[in-house]
Scaffold this motif. Structure first.
Motif, PDB file in Angstrom:
ATOM      1  N   ILE A 130       0.834  -1.197   0.000  1.00 26.12           N
ATOM      2  CA  ILE A 130       0.000   0.000   0.000  1.00 26.12           C
ATOM      3  C   ILE A 130       0.870   1.249   0.000  1.00 26.12           C
ATOM      4  O   ILE A 130       1.860   1.342   0.724  1.00 26.12           O
ATOM      5  N   SER A 131       0.475   2.211  -0.818  1.00 23.56           N
ATOM      6  CA  SER A 131       1.107   3.526  -0.885  1.00 23.56           C
ATOM      7  C   SER A 131       0.088   4.581  -0.465  1.00 23.56           C
ATOM      8  O   SER A 131      -1.118   4.398  -0.676  1.00 23.56           O
ATOM      9  N   ILE A 132       0.551   5.682   0.109  1.00 22.26           N
ATOM     10  CA  ILE A 132      -0.377   6.784   0.424  1.00 22.26           C
ATOM     11  C   ILE A 132      -0.266   7.895  -0.605  1.00 22.26           C
ATOM     12  O   ILE A 132      -0.874   8.952  -0.439  1.00 22.26           O
ATOM     13  N   GLY A 133       0.512   7.677  -1.671  1.00 18.50           N
ATOM     14  CA  GLY A 133       0.603   8.684  -2.716  1.00 18.50           C
ATOM     15  C   GLY A 133       1.847   8.512  -3.559  1.00 18.50           C
ATOM     16  O   GLY A 133       2.773   7.779  -3.191  1.00 18.50           O
ATOM     17  N   ASP A 134       1.860   9.194  -4.672  1.00 19.01           N
ATOM     18  CA  ASP A 134       2.976   9.071  -5.613  1.00 19.01           C
ATOM     19  C   ASP A 134       4.108  10.027  -5.235  1.00 19.01           C
ATOM     20  O   ASP A 134       4.400  10.998  -5.951  1.00 19.01           O
ATOM     21  N   TYR A 135       4.723   9.757  -4.114  1.00 22.50           N
ATOM     22  CA  TYR A 135       5.871  10.510  -3.644  1.00 22.50           C
ATOM     23  C   TYR A 135       6.630   9.622  -2.677  1.00 22.50           C
ATOM     24  O   TYR A 135       6.122   8.589  -2.239  1.00 22.50           O
ATOM     25  N   VAL A 136       7.844  10.021  -2.352  1.00 16.27           N
ATOM     26  CA  VAL A 136       8.698   9.185  -1.511  1.00 16.27           C
ATOM     27  C   VAL A 136       8.946   9.870  -0.173  1.00 16.27           C
ATOM     28  O   VAL A 136       9.286  11.057  -0.120  1.00 16.27           O
ATOM     29  N   LEU A 137       8.766   9.123   0.902  1.00 11.39           N
ATOM     30  CA  LEU A 137       9.078   9.584   2.254  1.00 11.39           C
ATOM     31  C   LEU A 137      10.389   8.947   2.713  1.00 11.39           C
ATOM     32  O   LEU A 137      10.905   8.031   2.061  1.00 11.39           O
ATOM     33  N   SER A 138      10.910   9.421   3.826  1.00 11.29           N
ATOM     34  CA  SER A 138      12.152   8.846   4.353  1.00 11.29           C
ATOM     35  C   SER A 138      11.956   7.407   4.813  1.00 11.29           C
ATOM     36  O   SER A 138      12.900   6.629   4.862  1.00 11.29           O
ATOM     37  N   GLY A 139      10.744   7.064   5.187  1.00  5.54           N
ATOM     38  CA  GLY A 139      10.433   5.711   5.630  1.00  5.54           C
ATOM     39  C   GLY A 139       8.931   5.517   5.643  1.00  5.54           C
ATOM     40  O   GLY A 139       8.161   6.457   5.417  1.00  5.54           O
ATOM     41  N   GLY A 140       8.511   4.308   5.940  1.00  6.94           N
ATOM     42  CA  GLY A 140       7.087   3.995   5.901  1.00  6.94           C
ATOM     43  C   GLY A 140       6.329   4.308   7.176  1.00  6.94           C
ATOM     44  O   GLY A 140       5.125   4.057   7.256  1.00  6.94           O
ATOM     45  N   GLU A 141       7.014   4.886   8.176  1.00  2.00           N
ATOM     46  CA  GLU A 141       6.370   5.103   9.467  1.00  2.00           C
ATOM     47  C   GLU A 141       5.191   6.075   9.386  1.00  2.00           C
ATOM     48  O   GLU A 141       4.106   5.803   9.918  1.00  2.00           O
ATOM     49  N   LEU A 142       5.404   7.213   8.765  1.00  3.31           N
ATOM     50  CA  LEU A 142       4.317   8.193   8.672  1.00  3.31           C
ATOM     51  C   LEU A 142       3.183   7.659   7.797  1.00  3.31           C
ATOM     52  O   LEU A 142       2.009   7.903   8.085  1.00  3.31           O
ATOM     53  N   ALA A 143       3.539   6.919   6.763  1.00  6.14           N
ATOM     54  CA  ALA A 143       2.505   6.298   5.928  1.00  6.14           C
ATOM     55  C   ALA A 143       1.696   5.281   6.736  1.00  6.14           C
ATOM     56  O   ALA A 143       0.474   5.182   6.596  1.00  6.14           O
ATOM     57  N   ALA A 144       2.373   4.526   7.604  1.00  8.73           N
ATOM     58  CA  ALA A 144       1.682   3.546   8.444  1.00  8.73           C
ATOM     59  C   ALA A 144       0.716   4.238   9.404  1.00  8.73           C
ATOM     60  O   ALA A 144      -0.384   3.742   9.660  1.00  8.73           O
ATOM     61  N   ALA A 145       1.130   5.394   9.936  1.00  8.77           N
ATOM     62  CA  ALA A 145       0.250   6.147  10.840  1.00  8.77           C
ATOM     63  C   ALA A 145      -0.995   6.622  10.103  1.00  8.77           C
ATOM     64  O   ALA A 145      -2.116   6.558  10.632  1.00  8.77           O
ATOM     65  N   VAL A 146      -0.813   7.106   8.878  1.00  8.73           N
ATOM     66  CA  VAL A 146      -1.949   7.531   8.059  1.00  8.73           C
ATOM     67  C   VAL A 146      -2.887   6.355   7.797  1.00  8.73           C
ATOM     68  O   VAL A 146      -4.108   6.459   7.952  1.00  8.73           O
ATOM     69  N   PHE A 147      -2.323   5.230   7.427  1.00 14.02           N
ATOM     70  CA  PHE A 147      -3.120   4.033   7.140  1.00 14.02           C
ATOM     71  C   PHE A 147      -3.904   3.600   8.379  1.00 14.02           C
ATOM     72  O   PHE A 147      -5.103   3.302   8.296  1.00 14.02           O
TER      73      PHE A 147
END
Length: 223
Positions: A130-147
């Protein structure tokens, strides 16, 4: 629901779960969220979890062994419905996915880092990316929080008014209509009369029309 999050930076993840709706959901025992530091599953004095990629190239890669140990230990304790890898090249998170995941009982979320994880992790364990958008973060932590926020708020009892989530943007592939609160007039701008009428069937019809019109203008792709 139980969510186990595997990460190299648990301290980055914890704060969103210590406030607001997520905190209340945990306190009400509607969800359990557990953080697993990947370095706890590594060996050696330096607790190494990453290494250079074969074939050369810039950037480090999370190693397969620590992730294997962590996931395998968790799987010995319970059965998981999904093992989710947060990655920019995954399927874009949608409200439909959030609805589906909110019905699951046990989830593992793996946070990518650096240049990602050894492909063998994805082949051996991951059931959904799963992605939260077409951009790259430093890691998946913030994406996991959003999810997690997207799915936990849908659990029965989390929101004070459970019907609120059913009228959110995207639930019916439409954007939400405009909303107003007091005062009914501010700096000469008035609330639409229909919302003050008390005629609820007409109000609902107006909201449907406004939602459709807003979606046509802003997100025609949803239609």
């Amino acid at each position: 629901m139980r969510i186990d999050i595997i990460t190299v930076l648990p301290e980055l993840l914890k704060s969103p779960f210590e406030a607001s709706i997520l905190k209340r959901a945990i306190e009400k025992k509607l969800v359990e969220v557990h953080f697993h530091n990947l370095r706890d599953y590594s060996t050696g004095n330096y607790k190494q979890v990453d290494d250079y990629q074969f074939g050369g190239g810039a950037g480090m890669v999370l190693m397969v062994e620590p992730i294997d140990k962590c996931i395998s230990q968790l799987q010995q304790e319970r059965e998981y419905d999904e093992i989710i890898y947060m990655t920019p090249d995954g399927a874009t998170l949608s409200q439909g996915t959030a609805n589906e995941m909110s019905l699951k009982k046990n989830l593992i979320i793996l946070c990518g880092h650096y240049k990602g994880v050894d492909q063998r992790v994805r082949d051996m364990f991951v059931t959904r990316e799963i992605s939260i958008g077409d951009y790259v973060l430093s890691g998946g932590e913030l994406a996991a929080a959003v999810f997690c926020d997207a799915i936990i708020r849908l659990l029965p009892g989390v929101l004070n008014d459970e019907t609120s989530a059913l009228t959110d943007t995207f639930q019916d592939n439409l954007l939400a209509p405009p909303v107003y609160t007091r005062p009914s007039e501010y700096k000469g701008i008035k609330v639409p009369e229909i919302l003050l009428s008390g005629d609820f069937p007409k109000i609902e019809k107006w909201r449907e029309e406004q939602a459709l019109e807003r979606t046509k203008k802003r997100r025609p792709d949803l239609l």
